[in-house]
Design a protein around this motif. Structure first.
Motif, PDB file in Angstrom:
ATOM      1  N   TYR A   1       0.749  -1.472   0.063  1.00  0.00           N
ATOM      2  CA  TYR A   1       0.071  -0.063   0.037  1.00  0.00           C
ATOM      3  C   TYR A   1       0.784   1.184   0.051  1.00  0.00           C
ATOM      4  CZ  TYR A   1      -3.679  -3.316   0.868  1.00  0.00           C
ATOM      5  OH  TYR A   1      -4.649  -4.174   0.853  1.00  0.00           O
ATOM      6  N   ARG A   2       2.136   1.176  -0.537  1.00  0.00           N
ATOM      7  CA  ARG A   2       2.765   2.296  -0.457  1.00  0.00           C
ATOM      8  C   ARG A   2       2.297   3.193  -1.398  1.00  0.00           C
ATOM      9  NH1 ARG A   2       8.047   3.838   0.686  1.00  0.00           N
ATOM     10  NH2 ARG A   2       9.035   1.796   1.057  1.00  0.00           N
ATOM     11  N   PRO A   3       2.068   4.392  -1.444  1.00  0.00           N
ATOM     12  CA  PRO A   3       1.449   5.294  -2.615  1.00  0.00           C
ATOM     13  C   PRO A   3       2.464   5.404  -3.649  1.00  0.00           C
ATOM     14  CG  PRO A   3       1.497   6.554  -0.441  1.00  0.00           C
ATOM     15  CD  PRO A   3       1.998   5.085  -0.312  1.00  0.00           C
ATOM     16  N   GLN A   4       1.916   5.198  -5.130  1.00  0.00           N
ATOM     17  CA  GLN A   4       2.481   4.987  -6.041  1.00  0.00           C
ATOM     18  C   GLN A   4       2.711   6.533  -6.793  1.00  0.00           C
ATOM     19  OE1 GLN A   4       4.238   2.309  -7.032  1.00  0.00           O
ATOM     20  NE2 GLN A   4       3.765   1.695  -5.111  1.00  0.00           N
ATOM     21  N   THR A   5       1.570   7.405  -6.461  1.00  0.00           N
ATOM     22  CA  THR A   5       1.881   8.624  -7.337  1.00  0.00           C
ATOM     23  C   THR A   5       1.785   9.859  -6.163  1.00  0.00           C
ATOM     24  OG1 THR A   5      -0.490   9.211  -7.066  1.00  0.00           O
ATOM     25  CG2 THR A   5       0.343   8.036  -8.972  1.00  0.00           C
ATOM     26  N   LEU A   6       2.044  10.943  -6.416  1.00  0.00           N
ATOM     27  CA  LEU A   6       2.470  12.108  -5.430  1.00  0.00           C
ATOM     28  C   LEU A   6       0.917  12.142  -4.730  1.00  0.00           C
ATOM     29  CD1 LEU A   6       4.612  14.673  -7.241  1.00  0.00           C
ATOM     30  CD2 LEU A   6       5.282  12.991  -5.389  1.00  0.00           C
ATOM     31  N   ASP A   7      -0.128  12.243  -5.581  1.00  0.00           N
ATOM     32  CA  ASP A   7      -1.286  12.610  -5.008  1.00  0.00           C
ATOM     33  C   ASP A   7      -1.650  11.673  -4.063  1.00  0.00           C
ATOM     34  OD1 ASP A   7      -2.196  14.818  -6.409  1.00  0.00           O
ATOM     35  OD2 ASP A   7      -2.592  13.561  -8.406  1.00  0.00           O
ATOM     36  N   GLU A   8      -1.418  10.566  -4.092  1.00  0.00           N
ATOM     37  CA  GLU A   8      -1.743   9.377  -3.002  1.00  0.00           C
ATOM     38  C   GLU A   8      -0.875   9.739  -1.505  1.00  0.00           C
ATOM     39  OE1 GLU A   8      -1.918   5.071  -3.797  1.00  0.00           O
ATOM     40  OE2 GLU A   8      -1.381   5.943  -5.745  1.00  0.00           O
ATOM     41  N   VAL A   9       0.114  10.505  -1.759  1.00  0.00           N
ATOM     42  CA  VAL A   9       1.019  10.762  -0.404  1.00  0.00           C
ATOM     43  C   VAL A   9       0.136  11.330   0.634  1.00  0.00           C
ATOM     44  CG1 VAL A   9       2.965  11.732   0.417  1.00  0.00           C
ATOM     45  CG2 VAL A   9       3.058  10.522  -1.740  1.00  0.00           C
ATOM     46  N   VAL A  10       0.215  10.623   1.784  1.00  0.00           N
ATOM     47  CA  VAL A  10      -0.746  11.251   2.716  1.00  0.00           C
ATOM     48  C   VAL A  10      -0.068  12.265   3.781  1.00  0.00           C
ATOM     49  CG1 VAL A  10      -1.849  10.476   4.950  1.00  0.00           C
ATOM     50  CG2 VAL A  10      -2.094   9.120   2.898  1.00  0.00           C
ATOM     51  N   GLY A  11      -0.510  13.223   3.945  1.00  0.00           N
ATOM     52  CA  GLY A  11      -0.110  14.306   5.271  1.00  0.00           C
ATOM     53  C   GLY A  11       0.940  15.250   4.921  1.00  0.00           C
ATOM     54  N   GLN A  12       1.537  15.364   3.762  1.00  0.00           N
ATOM     55  CA  GLN A  12       2.685  16.394   3.317  1.00  0.00           C
ATOM     56  C   GLN A  12       1.924  17.267   2.197  1.00  0.00           C
ATOM     57  OE1 GLN A  12       4.680  16.111   5.427  1.00  0.00           O
ATOM     58  NE2 GLN A  12       4.691  14.056   6.018  1.00  0.00           N
ATOM     59  N   ASP A  13       0.790  17.761   2.242  1.00  0.00           N
ATOM     60  CA  ASP A  13       0.054  18.336   1.008  1.00  0.00           C
ATOM     61  C   ASP A  13       0.924  19.554   0.534  1.00  0.00           C
ATOM     62  OD1 ASP A  13      -1.897  16.720   1.565  1.00  0.00           O
ATOM     63  OD2 ASP A  13      -3.109  17.901   2.859  1.00  0.00           O
ATOM     64  N   HIS A  14       1.475  20.576   1.599  1.00  0.00           N
ATOM     65  CA  HIS A  14       2.136  21.708   1.034  1.00  0.00           C
ATOM     66  C   HIS A  14       3.162  21.394   0.255  1.00  0.00           C
ATOM     67  CE1 HIS A  14       3.947  20.314   4.901  1.00  0.00           C
ATOM     68  NE2 HIS A  14       4.715  21.252   4.642  1.00  0.00           N
ATOM     69  N   ILE A  15       4.007  20.334   0.607  1.00  0.00           N
ATOM     70  CA  ILE A  15       5.101  19.673   0.065  1.00  0.00           C
ATOM     71  C   ILE A  15       4.861  19.123  -1.419  1.00  0.00           C
ATOM     72  CG2 ILE A  15       7.117  17.834  -0.042  1.00  0.00           C
ATOM     73  CD1 ILE A  15       7.168  18.437   2.941  1.00  0.00           C
ATOM     74  N   ILE A  16       3.855  18.384  -1.278  1.00  0.00           N
ATOM     75  CA  ILE A  16       3.339  17.852  -2.616  1.00  0.00           C
ATOM     76  C   ILE A  16       3.192  18.898  -3.565  1.00  0.00           C
ATOM     77  CG2 ILE A  16       1.773  16.301  -3.694  1.00  0.00           C
ATOM     78  CD1 ILE A  16       3.802  14.809  -1.666  1.00  0.00           C
ATOM     79  N   GLN A  17       2.454  19.932  -3.348  1.00  0.00           N
ATOM     80  CA  GLN A  17       2.015  21.111  -4.064  1.00  0.00           C
ATOM     81  C   GLN A  17       3.357  21.770  -4.968  1.00  0.00           C
ATOM     82  OE1 GLN A  17      -0.683  23.670  -2.038  1.00  0.00           O
ATOM     83  NE2 GLN A  17      -2.153  22.051  -1.896  1.00  0.00           N
ATOM     84  N   ARG A  18       4.228  22.015  -3.902  1.00  0.00           N
ATOM     85  CA  ARG A  18       5.541  22.445  -4.618  1.00  0.00           C
ATOM     86  C   ARG A  18       6.253  21.594  -5.450  1.00  0.00           C
ATOM     87  NH1 ARG A  18       8.864  24.868   0.226  1.00  0.00           N
ATOM     88  NH2 ARG A  18      10.329  24.958  -1.209  1.00  0.00           N
ATOM     89  N   LEU A  19       6.082  20.263  -4.949  1.00  0.00           N
ATOM     90  CA  LEU A  19       6.932  19.233  -5.864  1.00  0.00           C
ATOM     91  C   LEU A  19       6.103  19.142  -7.408  1.00  0.00           C
ATOM     92  CD1 LEU A  19       7.709  16.672  -3.406  1.00  0.00           C
ATOM     93  CD2 LEU A  19       9.399  18.246  -4.228  1.00  0.00           C
ATOM     94  N   LYS A  20       4.958  19.352  -7.262  1.00  0.00           N
ATOM     95  CA  LYS A  20       4.017  19.260  -8.538  1.00  0.00           C
ATOM     96  C   LYS A  20       4.492  20.392  -9.510  1.00  0.00           C
ATOM     97  CE  LYS A  20      -0.184  16.826  -7.524  1.00  0.00           C
ATOM     98  NZ  LYS A  20      -1.504  16.902  -7.174  1.00  0.00           N
ATOM     99  N   ARG A  21       4.795  21.616  -9.138  1.00  0.00           N
ATOM    100  CA  ARG A  21       5.325  22.456  -9.775  1.00  0.00           C
ATOM    101  C   ARG A  21       6.200  22.180 -10.533  1.00  0.00           C
ATOM    102  NH1 ARG A  21       5.342  27.193  -6.229  1.00  0.00           N
ATOM    103  NH2 ARG A  21       3.631  26.382  -5.213  1.00  0.00           N
ATOM    104  N   TYR A  22       7.382  21.666  -9.894  1.00  0.00           N
ATOM    105  CA  TYR A  22       8.581  21.186 -10.534  1.00  0.00           C
ATOM    106  C   TYR A  22       8.244  20.432 -11.743  1.00  0.00           C
ATOM    107  CZ  TYR A  22      11.175  22.573  -6.393  1.00  0.00           C
ATOM    108  OH  TYR A  22      11.519  23.375  -5.526  1.00  0.00           O
ATOM    109  N   ILE A  23       7.409  19.380 -11.677  1.00  0.00           N
ATOM    110  CA  ILE A  23       6.984  18.337 -12.744  1.00  0.00           C
ATOM    111  C   ILE A  23       6.451  19.297 -13.932  1.00  0.00           C
ATOM    112  CG2 ILE A  23       5.289  16.666 -13.285  1.00  0.00           C
ATOM    113  CD1 ILE A  23       5.664  15.673 -10.243  1.00  0.00           C
ATOM    114  N   GLU A  24       5.631  20.175 -13.468  1.00  0.00           N
ATOM    115  CA  GLU A  24       5.005  21.235 -14.635  1.00  0.00           C
ATOM    116  C   GLU A  24       6.125  21.827 -15.348  1.00  0.00           C
ATOM    117  OE1 GLU A  24       2.241  23.654 -12.796  1.00  0.00           O
ATOM    118  OE2 GLU A  24       1.098  22.022 -11.829  1.00  0.00           O
TER     119      GLU A  24
END
Lengths: 320, 504
Positions: free
Chosen positions: A9-32
């Protein structure tokens, strides 16, 4: 072959990652943007540093992420030279089917300062082709030049309700029932560590079909280092040699870590204080000492010697 | 030829000191020669006092001799084969006796020389031949059982005057001019170890025709490499800063010296507050070692050295006037004993770490949970497969082997095909055995479930009594309420614990 639930049950995508929302949002910008600076993930164990790095690698490197991703552990038994050789060999090649190559280096805080300086040079040498993700528990143990070359992301312990949500999802997929109090007690013992939470959940599921508070307690008490109360009592009785022998047995032969031992000593001492076995002022004095030796252990001294020294503090506490 | 060999005594008279011991040994030889069978001899004494020399002189009195020392592997079998044979063959021909010399019996190694002491005891019982054993350490546990079966002869240190006299004689024979005080210093430094005194003299004087006090410097440098236990003794026995600093002049890894001092603190110090204070010093010394290692700034070592030596030394109220037996740290014994087990765990942790993206250390933290998961056969099989663990590695998590997979409905078809090649009655047998197995497992499951129900009832009762668990519940509700705004779970929880503690 699914492996343990922590993997299944390890999250496979960034959206699935639990509890680190602010980090995930910034990381997504790098992907864009399709480009990425060197990153440093810091934070306690089991909060998603590795999971985030893996998920990030998959989305930023695309289809050929495996070919362009190198995962290394700095505290690897093979030694830091091998780690550096691996990095060199990997970075020399151009990225194939991806914008750049990505190196994930875990537990960087276990590297000596010398090794960190060497790593710094490598990070500079391959900036054109490669990007680094460094991960550590304590960013204070990382030399400044590395910190200044990285965008630092501080991971926080996963919050209780988020852990519960995840555990509920797993329980549902695994078709197991959980009693309302059970998940909450898992949250209590997990202390924001998702890996521990999932491990407790799976271990509890092996005890009974329905997970109850009791089965969780059973798992947690089984997972604790053994004999700690016995060792404390021996020291309180003034029998230092026996206390020391038992401590050595637990740490050297059974391989219990210093951190686990000192946490357990803290818990036992607290419990003993509440059971009225230790007086308040003695308790406070002991806590002061436990904290002191905990600090010394985390600073990188020999945990066994520090714990033996802690045991001597108990010798003087018994008035009898 | 080394001077120690060149000037080795040719007969008992030439052996320095230990007159009483020499007489006892002579009597022992005489007893054998007139056909008696006295107990074996055990020569005990510090190095360089002539034990081996004496044994070899004894050998001259017998027809033949055989010698084994620490460099030979001395396990039970080897000892019995070589020595046992020697003692038997000697008695067969009865043409004179074959002497057996076992040097350094206290050095017989616990695991490498398995059963060595047992073998010696056996030889003593059966052997028809004279046997001399030699040991350095009179208090060694290893020779404790031998002592009662032997005539123990203590060989003492050689008096400084005797050493000086011998050194003089050597100088004269070698044609070397000397100042008497130089020889005297040499003799004193040797602390009764004649061999080292002669060796030192040879180092200073070989190829020269005169020695002066300047030459002593070469020797004093060598003196730095002193026995590490002397350092430990210096620290624990003294309160004199100069003595202690002197004692710490050893060439050894500071962590090792620290370990040995630490090990022996409670063997020397008796008062609790002394042990506590000494350990505080040890802890700080260790912290500096850690800092030195982490920052590669070895300037920290000096603090570490002072804390572990002076700090520990001054932790005692007064020096103890007693004999304390110092030992090597039990940690090293534990480490070597548990090595196979630890290696296995490391191997397993590496395999698990590879699959779960964790270091060896983090992988090991999951062991307790995995241990519980491995109790379920199906899950154990799945996990062992996933992590690629073999039978021996599975033993880290469960004592029993994982039973072979029961034939599920899907796979029985394929198995039937395989089985059909065999005679049909066997298939039936297999089937019926399976049935019985199934029946029994069902019953077992039932009983298990019952017992589990019982235990869970008990545990609920227990939990009511337990303060710890009540506390846990309190904390849980606290976390529940504050879920959304807690950034730091730990501090909250600890706060809760503190308050609940003082409520009691």
């Amino acid at each position: 072959m699914n492996g343990p639930w922590v993997e299944k049950y390890r999250p496979q995508t960034l959206d699935e990652v639990v509890g680190q929302d602010h980090i995930i949002q910034r990381l997504k910008r790098y992907i864009e943007e399709g480009s990425m600076p060197n990153l440093m993930f810091t934070g306690p164990a089991g909060v998603g540093k590795t999971t985030t790095a893996l998920a990030l690698a998959k989305s930023v490197l695309g289809e050929y992420w495996r070919q362009n991703f190198l995962e290394l552990n700095a505290s690897d038994a093979r030694g830091i030279d091998t780690v550096r050789k691996d990095i060199k060999n990997f970075c020399r090649l151009k990225p194939i089917g991806a914008p750049f190559r990505l190196i994930f280096l875990d537990e960087v805080d276990n590297m000596t300062k010398d090794a960190q300086h060497a790593l710094r040079r490598e990070m500079e040498m391959y900036t054109k082709t490669s990007s680094f993700i460094l991960s550590c528990n304590y960013s204070s143990k990382i030399i400044d030049p590395i910190q200044s070359r990285c965008a630092i992301f501080r991971f926080t312990p996963v919050k209780g309700h988020q852990i519960i949500k995840r555990l509920e999802k797993i329980a549902e997929s695994e078709n197991i029932k959980t009693n309302p109090g059970a998940l909450e007690s898992i949250v209590y013992f997990a202390e924001g560590d998702m890996r521990r939470a999932v491990n407790i959940l799976q271990a509890s599921s092996t005890i009974e079909k329905e997970i109850t508070e009791e089965s969780v307690y059973e798992v947690v008490s089984k997972a604790k280092p053994r004999d700690v109360r016995k060792i404390i009592n021996k020291a309180l009785e003034g029998n230092f040699m026996e206390a020391r022998d038992q401590l050595r047995e637990v740490m050297v032969v059974q391989g219990t870590s210093g951190e686990d031992m000192i946490t357990q000593i803290y818990q036992e001492v607290s419990k003993m204080a509440m059971e009225g076995l230790i007086e308040e002022h003695v308790y406070v004095d002991l806590i002061e000492n436990i904290g002191k030796f905990d600090f010394r252990i985390r600073e990188g001294s020999n945990p066994r010697i520090q714990l033996e020294a802690l045991l001597t503090k108990f010798l003087l506490k018994n008035k009898q | 030829m080394l001077w120690t060999t060149k000037y080795r005594p040719k007969n008992f008279k030439e052996v320095l000191g230990n007159t009483k011991a020499k007489d006892e040994i002579s009597d022992w030889i005489d007893a054998w020669l007139i056909g008696q069978h006295p107990k074996p001899l055990l020569l005990v004494g510090p190095p360089g006092t002539g034990k081996t020399t004496l044994a070899h002189l004894v050998a001259d009195e017998f027809a033949d001799f055989i010698e084994l020392n620490a460099s030979d592997k001395r396990s039970y079998d080897i000892l019995l084969r070589t020595v046992g044979e020697a003692s038997a063959s000697g008695s067969l021909f009865n043409q004179g006796l074959k002497l057996i010399i076992l040097d350094e019996v206290d050095g017989i190694h616990g695991t490498d020389d398995r059963g060595g002491i047992r073998a010696i005891s056996k030889i003593i019982k059966e052997g028809q031949n004279p046997l001399i054993m030699i040991a350095n350490d009179p208090y060694s546990k290893r020779i404790k059982s031998l002592k009662s079966k032997c005539q123990v002869i203590n060989i003492r240190k050689i008096h400084t005057n005797s050493i000086v006299a011998l050194l003089k004689r050597i100088c004269i024979k070698e044609g070397i001019e000397f100042e008497e005080h130089v020889l005297r210093t040499l003799a004193k430094q040797s602390k009764g170890d004649l061999r080292s005194a002669i060796n030192d003299l040879e180092t200073m004087a070989r190829g020269k025709d005169t020695i002066t006090s300047q030459d002593l410097e070469i020797i004093s440098q060598k003196d730095e490499i002193r026995n590490i236990f002397d350092s430990v003794r210096g620290v624990l026995k003294s309160k004199n800063p100069q003595h202690i600093k002197e004692a710490m002049r050893v060439e050894a890894n500071p962590a090792f010296i620290l370990e040995l001092i630490t090990e022996n603190i409670p063997r020397e110090y008796e008062k609790k507050h002394e042990i506590e204070q000494a350990y505080e010093m040890v802890s700080q010394a260790d912290t500096y070692l850690g800092r030195a290692f982490q920052t590669r700034n070895y300037g920290y070592w000096k603090y570490s050295y002072d804390l572990m030596s002076l700090g520990v030394a001054l932790s005692k109220d007064e020096t103890y006037k007693k004999f304390a037996r110092y030992t090597n740290s039990s940690v090293y014994t534990l480490l070597s004993k548990s090595r196979a087990k630890r290696d296995l765990k490391d191997r397993v942790a590496d395999k698990i770490g590879e699959k779960t993206h964790t270091s060896r250390k983090v992988a090991k933290e999951q062991f307790p949970y995995l241990e519980m998961m491995f109790q379920i056969n199906d899950l154990a099989r799945e996990l062992a497969d996933y992590f690629n663990l073999d039978d021996s590695e599975v033993k880290v998590f469960r004592s029993r082997k994982i039973p072979k997979k029961k034939k599920s409905k899907k796979s029985t078809g394929a198995n039937k095909d395989k089985n059909s090649k065999k005679p049909s009655n066997q298939v039936k047998k297999v089937k019926s055995v399976e049935k019985i197995k199934k029946d029994t497992t069902n019953k077992k499951d039932e009983t298990k479930r019952k017992s589990k129900a019982d235990t869970s009832e008990k545990s609920t009762k227990k939990s009511d009594k337990s303060y710890g668990k009540r506390l846990a519940k309190k904390d849980k509700t606290a976390i529940d309420k504050s879920d959304d705004d807690t950034d730091n779970l730990d501090s909250k929880k600890n706060g809760d614990k503190q308050t609940s503690l003082f409520n009691f």
